[in-house]
Design a protein around this motif. Structure first.
Motif, PDB file in Angstrom:
ATOM      1  N   PRO A 128       0.825  -1.217   0.000  1.00  0.00           N
ATOM      2  CA  PRO A 128       0.000   0.000   0.000  1.00  0.00           C
ATOM      3  C   PRO A 128       0.860   1.269   0.000  1.00  0.00           C
ATOM      4  CG  PRO A 128      -0.906  -1.598   1.522  1.00  0.00           C
ATOM      5  CD  PRO A 128       0.385  -2.169   1.049  1.00  0.00           C
ATOM      6  N   ASP A 130       0.283   4.290   0.706  1.00  0.00           N
ATOM      7  CA  ASP A 130       0.145   5.180   1.867  1.00  0.00           C
ATOM      8  C   ASP A 130       1.092   4.791   3.002  1.00  0.00           C
ATOM      9  OD1 ASP A 130      -1.810   6.515   0.505  1.00  0.00           O
ATOM     10  OD2 ASP A 130      -3.480   5.470   1.481  1.00  0.00           O
ATOM     11  N   GLU A 167      -1.237  -5.107   9.160  1.00  0.00           N
ATOM     12  CA  GLU A 167      -1.579  -4.810   7.763  1.00  0.00           C
ATOM     13  C   GLU A 167      -0.603  -5.492   6.808  1.00  0.00           C
ATOM     14  OE1 GLU A 167      -3.451  -0.527   7.138  1.00  0.00           O
ATOM     15  OE2 GLU A 167      -1.672  -0.403   8.420  1.00  0.00           O
ATOM     16  N   ASN A 171      -1.367  -8.539   3.902  1.00  0.00           N
ATOM     17  CA  ASN A 171      -1.240  -8.170   2.499  1.00  0.00           C
ATOM     18  C   ASN A 171      -1.148  -9.442   1.650  1.00  0.00           C
ATOM     19  OD1 ASN A 171       0.917  -7.638   0.140  1.00  0.00           O
ATOM     20  ND2 ASN A 171      -0.343  -5.812   0.444  1.00  0.00           N
TER      21      ASN A 171
END
Length: 256
Positions: A128, A130, A167, A171
């Motif tokens: 990601p 971000d 997170e 993934n």
């Protein structure tokens, strides 16, 4: 194994030969007893020619011998059967062992083939955006395959990822990486106790896949250097997540 089998065959043949001798003696007694026992002997106690029932006399004298010979024949027959059963059981054990060896070899080959297919088909674009820092986002839309995909994934995890471990672990690309490493770890564990003749070949090929396709980006770093450490500059952990670090450490240990 063939020598032992030949020895067992020889034992069985020897037992049957002894049984034949006893059978021959028994037949000889049956045919010779009437003739011998109806002759006149110089010693009166051995003269049965004048006994009232010569058949009863012959039967009474020869029966114990024939029964004894019969007992010996039964004994040798059972002994030969036991030896034959042992020979058959050893043959069955040998066939089972060969079958087990063949199955083990096939399972190892299939597991290695499955591992190779997963490594070659592995692809990665980016984590990601971000959660990435200090990286040129313009080049993040490129799809990487195989060894190149692993290199870029480890590069982002090692240096650029600033998100949570939860997170990262969830993934898709990282999950696939963990799965591949788990398969590799399992394969190496099975190779340790395997009796397959090609286990060293599989082990060598697995080492090649691990070092030159999967961990190329971090190959020269020690296990200690890969442990997550807190970075004061960006106030975030850098390194490999715990589960990923444990798998790489385990595989390295098995390949040493």
């Amino acid at each position: 194994m063939n020598k032992k089998k030949d020895d067992k065959n020889f034992e069985i043949t020897e037992i049957l030969e002894k049984a034949k001798w006893f059978l021959g003696i028994g037949i000889a007694i049956i045919f010779l007893a009437p003739f011998i026992l109806t002759r006149e002997f110089f010693w009166e106690k051995l003269n049965f020619s004048e006994t009232g029932q010569i058949g009863d006399t012959i039967g009474g004298i020869t029966a114990p011998f024939l029964n004894l010979i019969g007992a010996f024949l039964v004994f040798y027959a059972l002994k030969a059967q036991v030896k034959a059963n042992e020979l058959i059981q050893k043959q069955i054990d040998k066939e089972n062992s060969e079958k087990e060896y063949e199955n083990e070899t096939n399972n190892l080959n299939q597991l290695y083939s499955y591992l190779t297919d997963n490594i070659n088909s592995f692809q990665f674009t980016t984590l990601p955006v971000d959660n990435l820092k200090n990286i040129d986002v313009k080049n993040l839309n490129v799809i990487h395959y195989g060894g190149d995909a692993f290199f870029n994934l480890f590069s982002q995890i090692r240096c650029h990822y600033h998100g949570s471990e939860y997170e990262l672990k969830n993934n898709q690309s990282v999950s696939e990486l963990l799965s591949i490493l788990q398969i590799m770890d399992l394969l190496l564990e099975k190779l340790k106790s395997s009796k397959s003749n090609n286990k060293e070949i599989i082990r060598t090929l697995t080492r090649h896949l691990f070092e030159y396709k999967i961990i190329t980006r971090i190959r020269d770093e020690s296990n200690e250097e890969l442990i997550q450490q807190f970075c004061l500059d960006c106030e975030c952990n850098h390194g490999l997540p715990e589960e990923l670090h444990k798998l790489i450490t385990s595989i390295r240990r098995k390949l040493d």
